[in-house]
Design an enzyme around this catalytic site. Structure first.
Site, short mmCIF file in Angstrom:
data_model
loop_
_atom_site.label_atom_id
_atom_site.label_comp_id
_atom_site.label_asym_id
_atom_site.label_seq_id
_atom_site.Cartn_x
_atom_site.Cartn_y
_atom_site.Cartn_z
N SER A 120 -35.93 14.09 -40.67
CA SER A 120 -36.58 14.75 -41.75
C SER A 120 -36.95 14.31 -42.83
O SER A 120 -35.93 12.88 -42.77
CB SER A 120 -37.57 15.87 -40.98
OG SER A 120 -38.27 16.27 -41.94
N ASP A 176 -45.50 15.86 -33.29
CA ASP A 176 -45.10 15.68 -34.01
C ASP A 176 -46.45 14.74 -35.64
O ASP A 176 -46.98 14.15 -35.25
CB ASP A 176 -44.11 14.18 -35.09
CG ASP A 176 -43.41 14.79 -35.95
OD1 ASP A 176 -43.26 15.47 -36.69
OD2 ASP A 176 -42.24 13.93 -36.88
#
Length: 316
Positions: free
Chosen positions: A168, A259
Site C-alpha cells: 500500500s 481492492d
C-alpha cells in the site's frame, strides 16, 4: 470533573481521527511486538536497530547453516498504513515477514519511518531514502554514513541484489525510491535490482474527492504540489518521470479483485509495459481478495501462494 471533549478537525473513521490540538487517534492500532532471537516456526531471527534519530528498523535473517555460504539478496521493506498509521514492529509484519524471509532466503530491513499528521510528507520519503542509503553504505568500507555497521548486512548481504518493496503506502514508497535512484546515486554505486509493489497506493486526476484514498493523501501531504496530481502519488501525472527509465531489472506488482486500488494498479502495470521498460515484469492479480489481505491473515492458501510468488521473484 469531566474534561471538555476535544474538537475534531478530520474524521476518517475507523482509519484515523485528527483533532484541532494536533493530536491523532488511530483506532484498532496493533501494539508493537518484540523481535525474535529465532522464530520456532520459520527459523528466522530478527532484531531492532536505530538508523538515525528519526529512523529505526527491524532486521530479519534466515537461519544460515553454513557461515561460508554465498551472499543472499537484501530487501528494504516499507510498511502499509496510508502514511499515517502502522509500524515495522507490529505483529502483522512480524508474522508476514518471518514467512517471506524464510521462503526467499534473504536479509530484510523493515523500515519504521515517521508518519503523518505528526510528521507530514515528505518525511516518510526522506526517512525511507535515509534507510536505503544506510543499507547501501554497508557495501563499502569507510562509507559516507558514520556509525557502527550491521554485521548481518556485511556478512550476508549481496549488494548486487538489493530490492525495495512494501504494501500500500509502502508500495508507493518503494516505487518512489526506484524513481529517485534515477536522479540520485546510492552510496557505493549500489543499484536497486528489483521492486516488489504490493497493492501500491496511487491516485490520479480521476480519483474522487470523497474517496478515502483522496482524503488520506490530503491529510498526509496537505502541501503537495499539484495535490493528487503530484508525481509522488500519481505516476501518470504530466510531470511524472518516464516509467520506461526505471533503472531496476525487475518489478513485481500484486493487487486483489476486491481492492479499490485494483484498477489504478493495473493501469500502472500497463503503463510500465508501454513505457519501454526493458526489465522483467510480473503481476499477481488475486481473485476474490481485498487490499493487503495477506498481511491480515498470512496463513490462508491464497496468502501463502502470494508470499511464495514474492519469494520466487526475489530468489529468481
Amino acid at each position: 470533573m469531566d474534561l471538555e471533549p476535544k474538537e475534531m478537525e478530520i474524521d476518517l473513521s475507523p482509519f484515523i481521527k485528527v483533532y484541532k490540538d494536533g493530536t491523532a487517534e488511530r483506532p484498532f492500532a496493533s501494539p508493537n511486538v518484540p523481535p525474535s532471537v529465532l522464530d520456532p516456526i520459520t527459523n528466522v531471527s530478527s532484531k531492532d536497530i536505530t538508523i538515525s534519530s528519526e529512523v529505526s528498523a527491524r532486521l530479519y535473517l534466515p537461519k544460515i547453516a553454513d557461515p561460508n555460504t554465498k551472499k543472499i539478496p537484501v530487501l528494504v521493506y516499507f510498511h502499509a498504513g496510508g502514511f499515517c498509521r502502522g509500524s515495522a514492529f507490529s505483529p502483522l509484519y512480524q508474522n508476514l515477514l518471518n514467512q517471506l524471509v524464510s521462503k526467499a532466503d534473504m536479509v530484510l530491513i523493515s523500515v519504521d519511518y515517521r508518519i503523518a499528521p505528526e510528521y507530514p510528507l515528505p518525511a516518510a520519503y526522506e526517512d525511507s531514502w535515509a534507510a536505503l542509503q544506510w543499507v547501501a553504505s554497508h557495501s563499502v568500507k569507510g562509507s559516507e554514513i558514520d556509525g557502527e555497521k550491521e554485521p548481518w548486512l556485511i556478512d550476508h548481504g549481496d549488494f548486487d541484489k538489493v530490492y525495495v518493496g512494501g504494501d500500500s503506502a509502502g508500495g508507493n514508497i518503494a516505487h518512489n525510491m526506484v524513481i529517485r535512484t534515477g536522479s540520485e546515486s546510492l552510496i557505493g554505486g549500489v543499484k536497486i535490482y528489483g521492486a516488489v509493489l504490493c497493492f501500491p497506493y496511487f491516485c490520479d486526476s480521476e480519483t474522487k474527492e470523497e474517496s478515502l484514498e483522496y482524503k488520506i493523501w490530503k491529510l498526509v501531504y496537505p502541501s503537495a504540489p499539484g495535490g493528487v496530481n503530484s508525481p509522488l502519488i500519481n505516476p501518470f501525472a504530466d510531470d511524472a518521470p518516464n516509467l520506461g527509465k526505471i533503472e531496476c531489472q525487475k518489478v513485481f506488482v500484486c493487487c486483489g479483485e476486491k481492492d479499490v486500488l485494483r484498477d489504478i494498479d493495473l493501469r500502472y502495470v500497463e503503463a510500465l509495459k508501454k513505457s519501454g521498460f526493458e526489465g522483467e515484469l510480473e503481476l499477481a492479480d488475486v481473485e476474490g481478495e481485498d487490499h493487503c489481505f495477506q498481511l491480515f491473515n498470512p496463513y490462508t492458501e491464497k496468502a501463502q501462494s502470494l508470499i511464495s510468488s514474492m519469494a520466487s521473484f526475489i530468489k529468481g
